[in-house]
Motif scaffolding. Structure first.
Motif, PDB file in Angstrom:
ATOM      1  N   MET A 130     -12.131  -7.738  -1.152  1.00 32.52           N
ATOM      2  CA  MET A 130     -10.845  -7.111  -1.507  1.00 32.52           C
ATOM      3  C   MET A 130     -10.256  -7.830  -2.727  1.00 32.52           C
ATOM      4  O   MET A 130     -10.203  -9.056  -2.763  1.00 32.52           O
ATOM      5  CB  MET A 130      -9.878  -7.246  -0.318  1.00 32.52           C
ATOM      6  CG  MET A 130      -8.588  -6.482  -0.455  1.00 32.52           C
ATOM      7  SD  MET A 130      -7.346  -7.352  -1.424  1.00 32.52           S
ATOM      8  CE  MET A 130      -6.547  -5.981  -2.209  1.00 32.52           C
ATOM      9  N   GLY A 131      -9.886  -7.031  -3.730  1.00 32.72           N
ATOM     10  CA  GLY A 131      -9.311  -7.635  -4.920  1.00 32.72           C
ATOM     11  C   GLY A 131     -10.350  -8.178  -5.881  1.00 32.72           C
ATOM     12  O   GLY A 131     -10.015  -8.867  -6.831  1.00 32.72           O
ATOM     13  N   GLY A 132     -11.611  -7.887  -5.636  1.00 35.24           N
ATOM     14  CA  GLY A 132     -12.681  -8.310  -6.542  1.00 35.24           C
ATOM     15  C   GLY A 132     -12.941  -7.251  -7.603  1.00 35.24           C
ATOM     16  O   GLY A 132     -12.006  -6.636  -8.139  1.00 35.24           O
ATOM     17  N   ASP A 133     -14.212  -7.009  -7.869  1.00 37.46           N
ATOM     18  CA  ASP A 133     -14.599  -6.061  -8.916  1.00 37.46           C
ATOM     19  C   ASP A 133     -14.112  -4.659  -8.553  1.00 37.46           C
ATOM     20  O   ASP A 133     -14.412  -4.151  -7.472  1.00 37.46           O
ATOM     21  CB  ASP A 133     -16.128  -6.070  -9.063  1.00 37.46           C
ATOM     22  CG  ASP A 133     -16.601  -5.430 -10.359  1.00 37.46           C
ATOM     23  OD1 ASP A 133     -15.758  -4.867 -11.089  1.00 37.46           O
ATOM     24  OD2 ASP A 133     -17.812  -5.511 -10.629  1.00 37.46           O
ATOM     25  N   ALA A 134     -13.340  -4.044  -9.449  1.00 37.39           N
ATOM     26  CA  ALA A 134     -12.794  -2.713  -9.176  1.00 37.39           C
ATOM     27  C   ALA A 134     -13.177  -1.714 -10.266  1.00 37.39           C
ATOM     28  O   ALA A 134     -12.495  -0.721 -10.486  1.00 37.39           O
ATOM     29  CB  ALA A 134     -11.277  -2.779  -9.015  1.00 37.39           C
TER      30      ALA A 134
ATOM     31  N   LEU B 252     -21.871  -0.742 -10.150  1.00 39.15           N
ATOM     32  CA  LEU B 252     -23.220  -0.168 -10.118  1.00 39.15           C
ATOM     33  C   LEU B 252     -24.198  -1.017 -10.926  1.00 39.15           C
ATOM     34  O   LEU B 252     -25.362  -1.166 -10.547  1.00 39.15           O
ATOM     35  CB  LEU B 252     -23.203   1.277 -10.621  1.00 39.15           C
ATOM     36  CG  LEU B 252     -22.480   2.269  -9.687  1.00 39.15           C
ATOM     37  CD1 LEU B 252     -22.400   3.652 -10.332  1.00 39.15           C
ATOM     38  CD2 LEU B 252     -23.170   2.357  -8.328  1.00 39.15           C
ATOM     39  N   LEU B 253     -23.722  -1.605 -12.027  1.00 41.28           N
ATOM     40  CA  LEU B 253     -24.598  -2.516 -12.771  1.00 41.28           C
ATOM     41  C   LEU B 253     -24.908  -3.748 -11.913  1.00 41.28           C
ATOM     42  O   LEU B 253     -26.020  -4.287 -11.944  1.00 41.28           O
ATOM     43  CB  LEU B 253     -23.956  -2.927 -14.101  1.00 41.28           C
ATOM     44  CG  LEU B 253     -23.903  -1.816 -15.156  1.00 41.28           C
ATOM     45  CD1 LEU B 253     -23.115  -2.268 -16.379  1.00 41.28           C
ATOM     46  CD2 LEU B 253     -25.317  -1.376 -15.566  1.00 41.28           C
ATOM     47  N   GLY B 254     -23.910  -4.163 -11.127  1.00 40.76           N
ATOM     48  CA  GLY B 254     -24.157  -5.258 -10.178  1.00 40.76           C
ATOM     49  C   GLY B 254     -25.256  -4.872  -9.196  1.00 40.76           C
ATOM     50  O   GLY B 254     -26.090  -5.706  -8.810  1.00 40.76           O
TER      51      GLY B 254
ATOM     52  N   ALA C 249     -18.810   3.023  -4.998  1.00 39.29           N
ATOM     53  CA  ALA C 249     -19.708   2.126  -5.744  1.00 39.29           C
ATOM     54  C   ALA C 249     -19.821   0.783  -5.032  1.00 39.29           C
ATOM     55  O   ALA C 249     -20.902   0.191  -4.945  1.00 39.29           O
ATOM     56  CB  ALA C 249     -19.201   1.933  -7.171  1.00 39.29           C
ATOM     57  N   ARG C 250     -18.696   0.307  -4.497  1.00 39.10           N
ATOM     58  CA  ARG C 250     -18.692  -0.990  -3.814  1.00 39.10           C
ATOM     59  C   ARG C 250     -19.533  -0.919  -2.526  1.00 39.10           C
ATOM     60  O   ARG C 250     -20.280  -1.832  -2.217  1.00 39.10           O
ATOM     61  CB  ARG C 250     -17.241  -1.366  -3.506  1.00 39.10           C
ATOM     62  CG  ARG C 250     -17.039  -2.759  -3.015  1.00 39.10           C
ATOM     63  CD  ARG C 250     -15.598  -3.197  -3.157  1.00 39.10           C
ATOM     64  NE  ARG C 250     -14.646  -2.270  -2.551  1.00 39.10           N
ATOM     65  CZ  ARG C 250     -13.323  -2.367  -2.695  1.00 39.10           C
ATOM     66  NH1 ARG C 250     -12.802  -3.332  -3.432  1.00 39.10           N
ATOM     67  NH2 ARG C 250     -12.521  -1.505  -2.114  1.00 39.10           N
TER      68      ARG C 250
ATOM     69  N   GLY D 183      -4.888   0.377  -3.749  1.00 35.20           N
ATOM     70  CA  GLY D 183      -4.994   1.188  -4.963  1.00 35.20           C
ATOM     71  C   GLY D 183      -6.418   1.522  -5.351  1.00 35.20           C
ATOM     72  O   GLY D 183      -6.647   2.198  -6.351  1.00 35.20           O
ATOM     73  N   ALA D 184      -7.381   1.049  -4.583  1.00 37.71           N
ATOM     74  CA  ALA D 184      -8.785   1.365  -4.895  1.00 37.71           C
ATOM     75  C   ALA D 184      -9.006   2.869  -4.776  1.00 37.71           C
ATOM     76  O   ALA D 184      -8.635   3.479  -3.776  1.00 37.71           O
ATOM     77  CB  ALA D 184      -9.722   0.619  -3.955  1.00 37.71           C
ATOM     78  N   GLY D 185      -9.606   3.457  -5.796  1.00 41.15           N
ATOM     79  CA  GLY D 185      -9.905   4.884  -5.788  1.00 41.15           C
ATOM     80  C   GLY D 185     -11.284   5.146  -5.202  1.00 41.15           C
ATOM     81  O   GLY D 185     -12.037   4.226  -4.883  1.00 41.15           O
TER      82      GLY D 185
END
Ligand code: NFS
Ligand code: SF4
Length: 639
Positions: free
Chosen positions: A197-201, A207-209, A78-79, A70-72
């Motif tokens: 996978m399944g982390g920050d979405a 981007l702040l990361g 960004a990731r 489901g990641a867009g």
């Protein structure tokens, strides 16, 4: 095949490319033509973070618009951007940590180096809140190195090096946004964990990361590396040297140092000086160490060692047929050098346990074994001299003279000749008076997909013509050196205002003039650029983000450029890239990184005062940088 003249501006490189072709040897320039770039990867829309994928989102809105999870597209891009920045940061942080570790070995009497930068040691110690009183050099160096190690260990607060080097105004901004890094290893691990996978979405959060990663890069990478290297090896002062493949000498044992961490290159230079007699025994007149990439910059800045070539043409010193060995440590080392070397007598020598190349000789280099290893490396080069095939030797004969060694300390020293009490005043007055419009740092690499040196040189010529002061680091500085822009002769390309200032400062120092571009060092030495900006901003009582200054990497190729760029954007400095940053597939990411604050709800421009500018054409890019410099001048009330 394209004409070699379209692959590089450097006639020596062109000559070697012809030679390689005639001998049936493939180089990076040929491989770049064969290897087409994948459209998905090029826009950052391909995700390989789990075994349900790889998933990719077509940027034109056709086909699947989300990965299996489901990641867009915004999350994926960004990731990936965060991933690139993290890779760059990890490289620089490891570099800094290795030097810190070496200093601890040195002061414990276990590694054969001596602390040469006592002044710098005292300055850094005092900045870290350590008193020098009653402490000998080794004791103080130990305390400084311990502070460095804390930046890889502490669980609370923020990096000692951020407290040491950040402008207070910048720190406030980062603190308010909750972006201050705790320790480098923790942040790098956390960044990898959030990319899983399944982390920050949340693309904005990712981007702040990336900004936090950029701060780790800046402080626990760039600044820490430079400061500790200056402590160990001394702070650079102005030196005159030479550039281009002509620095390779037919009658000498030629040994090139390539990579990044000067622990190795310094020792090799030292041992080359000690083993001249051995070289004479095999019929050479001596030993000639030449630099490639950032190791080249390190020994150029501190020892005046000549530079053979920069990143994209790193295989070509081997093609001269007269290179006995190329010793490498880490980063920016093409595995292709081994393939090319196997066609000649050249020995590729790797030195780090975690960075080897199949087929190359490995001589393990650690701080403790530094003398042993460096001696073995130089002796290997000497032993290869008789194996040269004279029929294969063809060395381009051009060299260009250039100046380097412009640490902040050296720049201030040069300005002191004009104004002993307030050395920064002449520079600030020239900016306020409009003789100097602003300043741009040219940083980064060359890239075999671009005509080598062309964009670095074209962009700088356009800037200096418009009275923009240029400082340079990394392989882009090599480009400028090769074409006379690191020599007072390059003043002919400057606008009148800039030329007058550089001539006056140079003459106050007994030179015909300063060069139009000041070489400040390797890529970690972008810290020196940041230090200069902080010094100028503090002198003026403004924030770094208010200064009419910017950065540009016209021909970059490495994720390190993205981490360095992110650091500068976080400081409020615009950064231009002339190469696709592989993030254009997400309109959100593009807007956050590149839009003006008026045009999008959340931008780095609004949060920090700096943005990313992506423009392939160097002359147009110079125009965009000048435009922003003018905006910042106006905001400061300058014409
Ligand atoms: Ni910087 Fe230096 Fe060169 Fe680019 Fe590579 S050597 S660290 S990344 S290619 S300038
Ligand atoms: Fe596909 Fe999501 Fe796995 Fe990425 S994390 S590969 S988008 S399923």
């Amino acid at each position: 095949l394209p004409d070699v003249k379209d692959l590089s501006m450097d006639s020596g490189v062109q000559q070697m490319l012809e030679k390689a072709r005639a001998e049936g040897i493939e180089t990076a320039f040929d491989r770049a033509i064969k290897m087409s770039q994948c459209g998905f990867g090029a826009t950052g829309v391909c995700c390989k973070h789990c075994l349900e994928g790889p998933c990719r989102i077509a940027p034109n809105g056709k086909g699947a618009q989300a990965g299996v999870c489901g990641a867009g597209v915004d999350t994926i891009v960004a990731r990936n951007f965060l991933g690139n920045v993290t890779e760059g940061t990890a490289s620089h942080a490891e570099h800094a940590r290795e030097v810190a570790h070496a200093i601890l070995e040195v002061v414990a009497g276990k590694a054969p180096y001596t602390i040469q930068g006592v002044e710098k040691l005292k300055a850094v110690a005092s900045g870290l809140g350590l008193s020098s009183e009653g402490k000998d050099t080794n004791q103080l160096a130990k305390e400084v190195a311990d502070k460095a190690m804390e930046d890889f260990q502490k669980q609370h607060g923020t990096l000692n090096w951020l407290e040491l080097r950040a402008q207070d105004k910048s720190k406030e901004t980062w603190e308010k946004l909750g972006l201050l890094p705790v320790n480098a290893h923790l942040e790098i691990a956390k960044s990898l964990a959030r990319q899983v996978m399944g982390g920050d979405a949340d693309p904005a959060n990712l981007l702040l990361g990336a900004v936090t990663m950029g701060l780790v890069d800046g402080f626990a990478g760039l600044h820490m590396s430079t400061d500790l290297q200056d402590i160990l090896f001394g702070t650079p002062t102005a030196v005159k040297s030479q550039y281009r493949l002509g620095v390779i000498k037919e009658d000498m044992v030629n040994l090139s140092v390539h990579g990044h961490i000067p622990l190795l290159s310094e020792k090799v230079v030292e041992w080359a000086g000690k083993l001249t007699d051995k070289a004479k025994e095999v019929g050479a007149t001596g030993i000639n160490v030449v630099g490639v990439c950032c190791s080249g910059n390190e020994v150029l800045m501190r020892r005046g060692v000549p530079v053979a070539t920069n990143y994209a043409s790193q295989e070509l010193p081997i093609v001269t047929g007269a290179l006995e060995a190329m010793v490498v440590d880490i980063q920016c080392i093409m595995p292709g050098i081994q393939t090319v070397a196997s066609c000649y007598h050249t020995e590729i020598i790797t030195t780090l346990a975690y960075s080897k190349i199949a087929g190359a000789t490995h001589v393990e280099f650690t701080a403790e074994r530094a003398d042993e290893a460096a001696k073995e490396i130089v002796l290997r080069a000497i032993a290869n001299f008789p194996k040269r095939d004279p029929r294969k030797v063809n060395i381009p004969n051009e060299v260009t003279e250039a100046y380097a060694g412009f640490s902040v300390e050296q720049i201030v020293e040069a300005l002191r000749a004009v104004n002993p009490e307030e050395p920064l005043k002449p520079l600030v007055d020239a900016i306020a008076g409009g003789q100097i419009l602003g300043a741009v740092a040219i940083v980064g690499c060359t890239n075999p997909r671009k005509k080598q040196d062309h964009d670095n040189v074209a962009l700088v010529k356009e800037l200096i013509k418009n009275n923009v002061l240029v400082v340079a680091t990394g392989c882009s500085a090599h480009s400028l050196g090769k074409f006379g822009l690191l020599s007072p002769e390059g003043l002919q390309y400057c606008g009148e205002g800039l030329r007058n200032v550089l001539t006056a400062v140079g003459q106050a120092n007994g030179l015909p003039g300063l060069p139009p571009a000041l070489h400040m060092g390797s890529c970690v030495d972008n810290s020196r650029v940041a230090d200069l900006l902080v010094a100028l901003a503090n002198y003026l009582g403004v924030a770094v983000k208010d200064l009419p200054a910017a950065g540009s990497c016209p021909e970059t190729h490495h994720p390190k450029a993205l981490s360095i760029g992110t650091y500068f954007i976080a400081c409020g400095v615009d950064v231009h890239v002339g190469v696709n940053p592989q993030a254009t597939g997400s309109p959100l990411v593009v807007n956050v990184l590149t839009a003006d604050k008026e045009n999008f709800p959340v931008t780095t421009d609004g949060l920090f005062g700096g943005k990313l500018i992506y423009e392939e054409d160097p002359v147009k890019a110079a125009g965009l940088l000048i435009e922003r410099i003018k905006q910042k001048r106006k905001a400061l009330g300058l014409n």
